[in-house]
Design a protein around this motif. Structure first.
Motif, PDB file in Angstrom:
ATOM      1  N   GLY A  93       0.813  -1.213   0.000  1.00 50.46           N
ATOM      2  CA  GLY A  93       0.000   0.000   0.000  1.00 50.46           C
ATOM      3  C   GLY A  93       0.844   1.258   0.000  1.00 50.46           C
ATOM      4  N   LEU A 153       0.621   1.435  -4.147  1.00 53.36           N
ATOM      5  CA  LEU A 153      -0.701   2.053  -4.291  1.00 53.36           C
ATOM      6  C   LEU A 153      -0.684   3.570  -4.160  1.00 53.36           C
ATOM      7  N   ARG A 154       0.369   4.110  -3.577  1.00 55.31           N
ATOM      8  CA  ARG A 154       0.466   5.568  -3.450  1.00 55.31           C
ATOM      9  C   ARG A 154       0.529   6.164  -4.855  1.00 55.31           C
ATOM     10  N   TYR A 209      -7.595   1.504   2.982  1.00 54.01           N
ATOM     11  CA  TYR A 209      -6.658   0.389   2.859  1.00 54.01           C
ATOM     12  C   TYR A 209      -5.760   0.307   4.092  1.00 54.01           C
ATOM     13  N   GLN A 210      -5.217   1.442   4.526  1.00 51.49           N
ATOM     14  CA  GLN A 210      -4.327   1.460   5.686  1.00 51.49           C
ATOM     15  C   GLN A 210      -5.058   1.083   6.976  1.00 51.49           C
ATOM     16  N   LEU A 218      -4.198   5.257  -5.827  1.00 51.54           N
ATOM     17  CA  LEU A 218      -5.452   5.416  -5.090  1.00 51.54           C
ATOM     18  C   LEU A 218      -5.532   6.839  -4.563  1.00 51.54           C
ATOM     19  N   ASP A 229      -6.587   9.686  -1.678  1.00 55.46           N
ATOM     20  CA  ASP A 229      -6.283   9.687  -0.241  1.00 55.46           C
ATOM     21  C   ASP A 229      -7.329   8.920   0.570  1.00 55.46           C
ATOM     22  N   LEU A 287      -6.823   5.162   0.030  1.00 61.47           N
ATOM     23  CA  LEU A 287      -5.584   4.756   0.684  1.00 61.47           C
ATOM     24  C   LEU A 287      -5.765   4.696   2.201  1.00 61.47           C
TER      25      LEU A 287
END
Length: 129
Positions: free
Chosen positions: A23, A27-28, A39-40, A31, A33, A36
């Protein structure tokens, strides 16, 4: 039972680290913010509950036949799959209806922690008459 939960705990933690790194790096920029952050959140909850599953494995080492610990472990694992899994798929796919699955995972987490607490209370010396 403790070996099984320790193995599953270790694998869940391994995947949390791998998915977190994926991620952060892959993914940065792909996706937004919001996605993301979703996801985090999945990664964070997976990591903490992988450690919780390890705690259950540790407790099961001295009480291998404890039904409460067995249920707690399986609920913890179900919570990881439902809560974190739904957040991963939601973040990557944008399918908002997956957000309806996430609370079931949260409920499984709550149940697992409650069962672990009940087990601890029943096994504590001060709870004996």
């Amino acid at each position: 039972m403790h070996r099984q939960f320790l193995l599953l705990s270790s694998l869940a933690a391994f995947l949390a680290v791998a998915l977190g790194a994926f991620g952060a790096h892959a993914l940065r920029g792909r996706l937004d913010d919001y996605a993301l952050a979703i996801y985090q959140t999945g990664v964070q909850y997976q990591f903490w509950h992988a450690l919780g599953l390890g705690l259950i494995a540790f407790a099961a080492q001295s009480k291998p036949d404890a039904a409460l610990l067995r249920w707690a472990g399986w609920l913890m694992l179900a919570g990881i799959a439902l809560f974190s899994g739904s957040l991963y798929v939601l973040a990557l796919s944008g399918l908002r209806w997956l957000g309806m699955i996430t609370p079931f995972g949260g409920t499984a987490f709550l149940g697992a922690w409650l069962l672990l607490a009940v087990h601890a209370w029943r096994c504590s010396p001060s709870s004996k008459p």
